[in-house]
Scaffold this active site. Sequence first.
Site, PDB file in Angstrom:
ATOM      1  N   ASP A  13       0.662  -1.242   0.076  1.00 52.80           N
ATOM      2  CA  ASP A  13      -0.070  -0.063   0.112  1.00 52.80           C
ATOM      3  C   ASP A  13       0.901   1.192   0.028  1.00 52.80           C
ATOM      4  OD1 ASP A  13      -2.259  -1.604   0.120  1.00 52.80           O
ATOM      5  OD2 ASP A  13      -1.831  -1.930   2.359  1.00 52.80           O
ATOM      6  N   GLY A  42      -4.766  -5.063  -3.176  1.00 49.46           N
ATOM      7  CA  GLY A  42      -5.738  -3.893  -3.471  1.00 49.46           C
ATOM      8  C   GLY A  42      -4.981  -2.593  -3.851  1.00 49.46           C
ATOM      9  N   HIS A  43      -5.182  -2.271  -4.935  1.00 50.85           N
ATOM     10  CA  HIS A  43      -4.729  -0.936  -5.309  1.00 50.85           C
ATOM     11  C   HIS A  43      -5.900   0.106  -5.575  1.00 50.85           C
ATOM     12  CE1 HIS A  43      -2.215  -3.779  -7.800  1.00 50.85           C
ATOM     13  NE2 HIS A  43      -3.232  -4.230  -8.232  1.00 50.85           N
TER      14      HIS A  43
HETATM   15  P1  IMP Z   1      -2.570 -12.914   3.017  1.00 50.53           P
HETATM   16  O1  IMP Z   1      -1.681 -12.738   1.969  1.00 50.53           O
HETATM   17  O2  IMP Z   1      -4.188 -12.662   2.723  1.00 50.53           O
HETATM   18  O3  IMP Z   1      -2.364 -14.362   3.434  1.00 50.53           O
HETATM   19  O4  IMP Z   1      -2.229 -12.204   4.215  1.00 50.53           O
HETATM   20  C1  IMP Z   1      -1.021 -12.213   4.927  1.00 50.53           C
HETATM   21  C2  IMP Z   1      -0.530 -10.873   5.332  1.00 50.53           C
HETATM   22  O5  IMP Z   1       0.029 -10.099   4.542  1.00 50.53           O
HETATM   23  C3  IMP Z   1      -1.531 -10.270   6.131  1.00 50.53           C
HETATM   24  O6  IMP Z   1      -0.915  -9.429   7.397  1.00 50.53           O
HETATM   25  C4  IMP Z   1      -2.159  -9.391   5.059  1.00 50.53           C
HETATM   26  O7  IMP Z   1      -2.720  -7.884   5.884  1.00 50.53           O
HETATM   27  C5  IMP Z   1      -0.707  -9.038   4.428  1.00 50.53           C
HETATM   28  N1  IMP Z   1      -1.247  -8.489   3.000  1.00 50.53           N
HETATM   29  C6  IMP Z   1      -1.406  -9.486   2.190  1.00 50.53           C
HETATM   30  N2  IMP Z   1      -1.527  -8.636   0.977  1.00 50.53           N
HETATM   31  C7  IMP Z   1      -1.342  -7.458   1.087  1.00 50.53           C
HETATM   32  C8  IMP Z   1      -1.402  -6.133   0.193  1.00 50.53           C
HETATM   33  O8  IMP Z   1      -1.615  -6.328  -0.880  1.00 50.53           O
HETATM   34  N3  IMP Z   1      -1.210  -4.952   1.018  1.00 50.53           N
HETATM   35  C9  IMP Z   1      -0.915  -4.909   2.315  1.00 50.53           C
HETATM   36  N4  IMP Z   1      -0.949  -6.091   3.176  1.00 50.53           N
HETATM   37  C10 IMP Z   1      -1.282  -7.309   2.488  1.00 50.53           C
HETATM   38 MG    MG Z   2      -3.062  -2.297  -1.462  1.00 49.41          MG
END
Ligand code: IMP
Ligand code: MG
Length: 336
Positions: A13, A42-43
Site C-alpha cells: 500500500d 488491493g490498489h
Molecule cells: P494473505 O496474503 O491474505 O495471506 O495475508 C498475509 C498478510 O499479508 C496479512 O498481514 C495481510 O494483511 C498482508 N497482505 C497481503 N496482501 C497485502 C497487500 O496487498 N497489502 C498489504 N498487506 C497485505
Molecule cells: Mg494495497
Amino acid sequence: MPCTIIVGGFFGDEGKGKIVAHIAHQDHPTIISRGGVGPNAGHTVLVGEKEYGIRMIPSGFVYEKADLCIGPGVLVDPRVFLHEVDMLGASGRIFVDGRCGVIEEEHIARDRESEHLSKKIGSTGSGCGPANADRVLRISRQAKDLPELSPYIVDVAEKVNVAIKKGENVILEGTQGFGISLYFGTYPYVTSKDTSASQIAADCGVGPTQIDDVIVVFKAFPTRVGEGPFSTEMSMDKSHEMGIIEYGTVTHRERRIGNWDGQMARYSAMINGCTQIAITGIDRVDPACFGVTEYDQLTETAKVFIRQVEEDVGSPVTIISTGPELSQIIDLRTKR
Ligand code: IMP
Ligand code: MG
C-alpha cells in the site's frame, strides 16, 4: 528503459498503483503485466473524481493504450477477475496466463476458518495462502482449465518477452510489499510468496538480464495491515492527531501507521536491486507540499526529508507523489 519493475518497499500500500499509472502515461508501455500473490492485493487509483479499488487487474489499466497481463506466477480468483473486467470494461486488452493457479471458494473458506491464518497472521481472507499451498502440492487447477477464462488466456511470458525483444516499453507491476515477503519479510507474519523484484520478474516469466530499471516505492509514513512486527509504528492517537488515517482496500481494516524507517528502506532496496526511488505521501511530511508538481516548489522540510531518504537508501529519488490525484506528482527521471 524497455523493462521496468515497480515494487513496494515497505509493507504494501505504498501507492504503487498511482506510480504505475503515472509512469505508464509518461513512457507509453505496450504491456503492463502484474506479478505478486493474487487478489489479496488491493490498489486504489484515483482518476479525477473516480476512485477504483481493484484486486486482480493491473493498476496500470488507467493507461488505456497498454495491454494488461496477469503473469503465470499470480493466483487468479475467476469471480473477482470477471467482476473487474466487467466493471472496468477491460475485455479485449486483458490477458491471463493459462498457468496461473486458481483460487476456489474452498480456499477462501479455508483461509477464513483457519485460526492461524485469519487471527494470528491476520490474512486478507482472499484464499491466497491455501491456494498457494495447493499449488505447491500440485493439486490445484490452472486458469486454462476454466472455460469462463478461455477468452483471456494467452502465454503471458511469451507475449511480454516478444515485446521486450522488439524494444517496446514494458512495465512489470509488483503487488504487496517487501516486509510481507515470504522469504525476506517478518516471518511468519507474511504473505504466501516472495514479493521482491526478482519474484515479480519470475511471476511474469521475465529473466533477470531483461530488466532495465527497478523502481522501489516507499511511503513517507509506512503502513501495515494485519499482524506482525512494525518497528517504527506510532500509536493510533499520534497518527490520528497527524490526520493520518487509512483503511485497507481489500479488508477495510484500519492500517497501522509508522514513521520513516531508513534501515528497512536500505535493506529492501538492496534485495530489490533498486535503481530509483519513488516516494509517496510527501504532503504528510509537510502539508504545504500538497499537489505540488515542481521540485523547486517543495518546502525545505520536504527537501531535507528527500535528501535523508536518498542517503538512507543510497539510490536517487526520481518520483515524488504529492497527493492522491494522478497529476499530483513530480517526475525527475529525465532531469537527473
Ligand atoms: P494473505 O496474503 O491474505 O495471506 O495475508 C498475509 C498478510 O499479508 C496479512 O498481514 C495481510 O494483511 C498482508 N497482505 C497481503 N496482501 C497485502 C497487500 O496487498 N497489502 C498489504 N498487506 C497485505
Ligand atoms: Mg494495497
